[in-house]
Design an enzyme around this catalytic site. Structure first.
Site, mmCIF file in Angstrom:
data_model
loop_
_atom_site.group_PDB
_atom_site.id
_atom_site.type_symbol
_atom_site.label_atom_id
_atom_site.label_comp_id
_atom_site.label_asym_id
_atom_site.label_seq_id
_atom_site.Cartn_x
_atom_site.Cartn_y
_atom_site.Cartn_z
ATOM 1 N N ASP A 1 6.608 5.655 -21.381
ATOM 2 C CA ASP A 1 6.591 5.600 -22.846
ATOM 3 C C ASP A 1 7.970 5.226 -23.375
ATOM 4 O O ASP A 1 8.933 5.073 -22.616
ATOM 5 C CB ASP A 1 6.070 6.909 -23.438
ATOM 6 C CG ASP A 1 6.964 8.117 -23.207
ATOM 7 O OD1 ASP A 1 8.191 7.965 -22.994
ATOM 8 O OD2 ASP A 1 6.441 9.248 -23.259
ATOM 9 N N ASN B 1 3.489 8.906 -20.008
ATOM 10 C CA ASN B 1 4.056 8.385 -18.759
ATOM 11 C C ASN B 1 3.075 8.626 -17.627
ATOM 12 O O ASN B 1 2.453 9.681 -17.549
ATOM 13 C CB ASN B 1 5.366 9.119 -18.425
ATOM 14 C CG ASN B 1 6.351 9.056 -19.555
ATOM 15 O OD1 ASN B 1 6.780 7.991 -19.952
ATOM 16 N ND2 ASN B 1 6.700 10.217 -20.096
ATOM 17 N N TYR C 1 4.656 12.260 -23.805
ATOM 18 C CA TYR C 1 4.130 12.395 -22.449
ATOM 19 C C TYR C 1 3.218 11.235 -22.054
ATOM 20 O O TYR C 1 2.342 11.376 -21.213
ATOM 21 C CB TYR C 1 3.432 13.744 -22.260
ATOM 22 C CG TYR C 1 4.394 14.890 -22.460
ATOM 23 C CD1 TYR C 1 5.222 15.312 -21.446
ATOM 24 C CD2 TYR C 1 4.505 15.518 -23.707
ATOM 25 C CE1 TYR C 1 6.132 16.335 -21.635
ATOM 26 C CE2 TYR C 1 5.412 16.547 -23.914
ATOM 27 C CZ TYR C 1 6.229 16.946 -22.874
ATOM 28 O OH TYR C 1 7.126 17.956 -23.067
ATOM 29 N N TYR D 1 10.514 12.738 -12.842
ATOM 30 C CA TYR D 1 11.681 11.840 -12.844
ATOM 31 C C TYR D 1 12.099 11.483 -11.425
ATOM 32 O O TYR D 1 12.416 10.331 -11.128
ATOM 33 C CB TYR D 1 12.867 12.484 -13.556
ATOM 34 C CG TYR D 1 12.760 12.598 -15.054
ATOM 35 C CD1 TYR D 1 11.857 11.846 -15.792
ATOM 36 C CD2 TYR D 1 13.591 13.465 -15.749
ATOM 37 C CE1 TYR D 1 11.784 11.953 -17.169
ATOM 38 C CE2 TYR D 1 13.522 13.580 -17.130
ATOM 39 C CZ TYR D 1 12.619 12.822 -17.836
ATOM 40 O OH TYR D 1 12.554 12.929 -19.192
ATOM 41 N N MET E 1 3.090 13.635 -16.574
ATOM 42 C CA MET E 1 4.162 14.610 -16.743
ATOM 43 C C MET E 1 3.651 15.827 -17.513
ATOM 44 O O MET E 1 3.031 15.684 -18.568
ATOM 45 C CB MET E 1 5.326 13.976 -17.507
ATOM 46 C CG MET E 1 6.549 14.865 -17.629
ATOM 47 S SD MET E 1 7.827 14.165 -18.716
ATOM 48 C CE MET E 1 8.318 12.715 -17.787
ATOM 49 N N HIS F 1 0.835 -1.194 0.000
ATOM 50 C CA HIS F 1 0.000 0.000 0.000
ATOM 51 C C HIS F 1 0.872 1.247 0.000
ATOM 52 O O HIS F 1 1.767 1.386 0.833
ATOM 53 C CB HIS F 1 -0.907 -0.014 1.227
ATOM 54 C CG HIS F 1 -1.802 1.172 1.328
ATOM 55 N ND1 HIS F 1 -2.164 1.698 2.537
ATOM 56 C CD2 HIS F 1 -2.404 1.924 0.395
ATOM 57 C CE1 HIS F 1 -2.964 2.735 2.346
ATOM 58 N NE2 HIS F 1 -3.123 2.887 1.044
ATOM 59 N N ASP G 1 -4.790 3.887 -4.855
ATOM 60 C CA ASP G 1 -4.852 4.432 -3.497
ATOM 61 C C ASP G 1 -5.607 5.754 -3.512
ATOM 62 O O ASP G 1 -5.067 6.774 -3.923
ATOM 63 C CB ASP G 1 -3.444 4.641 -2.950
ATOM 64 C CG ASP G 1 -3.436 5.119 -1.509
ATOM 65 O OD1 ASP G 1 -4.529 5.233 -0.902
ATOM 66 O OD2 ASP G 1 -2.344 5.372 -0.980
#
Length: 142
Positions: free
Chosen positions: A30, A133, A131, A113, A74, A22, A64
Site C-alpha cells: 500500500d 499489503n 494494511y 517486513y 499484515m 517457484h 504456490d
C-alpha cells in the site's frame, strides 16, 4: 499493450513476474508501506490500488499451493485478531481466484517486513486502505 494482459502490468512488472521462480515471493504494498527501504527490487505503480493490482497479478501468476500459507497479510498492530477492510478485500479476491482453496494468513508487522525484505520484488501501489499489503508465493504452471 497486449491482448489479454491487464495494462496495469507494465513491462517492468511483467518482467519481474516472469523472472520469478517457484517459491519466490512478491509483495504488493500500500501507499504507506516502506517499500523503498524494504525492497530488493522496487516496482512502482502508484496509479493502481491494491485490489486492481492483485487481480492483475493473479491473472498471470500461479499461487504456490504446495506448502501452507502462500498468501500473507499484515496483522493490525496490537490487535492481531482484528480484520481490516483491506484484509476482507484480499480474502474476497483470493476466493474469486482460487474458489476458496487459499486463505489469507496474517502475520505480525515486523515479521511481514522481514519477509518482504527477502521477497523477489515489491510493487508499490497507491492503495490508501490501512494494511493493504500482501505477500504472494509463486507456484508452478502445469
Amino acid at each position: 499493450m497486449l491482448i489479454g494482459i491487464d495494462p496495469i502490468l507494465n513491462p517492468d512488472i511483467l518482467h519481474a513476474l516472469r523472472a520469478m521462480g517457484h517459491g519466490d515471493e512478491l509483495v504488493i504494498a500500500d501507499g504507506s508501506f516502506p517499500a523503498e527501504t524494504v525492497a530488493r527490487r522496487l516496482l512502482r505503480m502508484e496509479a493502481s490500488d491494491m485490489p486492481r493490482m492483485l487481480r492483475a497479478v493473479f491473472s498471470v501468476l500461479p499461487i504456490d499451493e504446495s506448502e501452507p500459507d502462500p498468501v500473507l497479510g499484515m496483522e493490525v498492530i496490537g490487535e492481531p485478531e482484528t480484520i481490516m477492510p483491506a484484509h476482507e478485500e484480499i480474502s474476497a479476491i483470493l476466493g474469486e481466484v482460487t474458489g476458496g482453496a487459499v486463505h489469507l494468513k496474517r502475520i505480525e508487522r515486523y515479521a511481514f517486513y522481514e519477509r518482504a525484505r527477502q521477497a523477489f520484488a515489491v510493487i508499490a501501489t497507491g492503495e490508501r486502505l490501512f494494511y493493504g499489503n500482501v505477500i504472494i508465493r509463486k507456484g508452478t504452471v502445469a
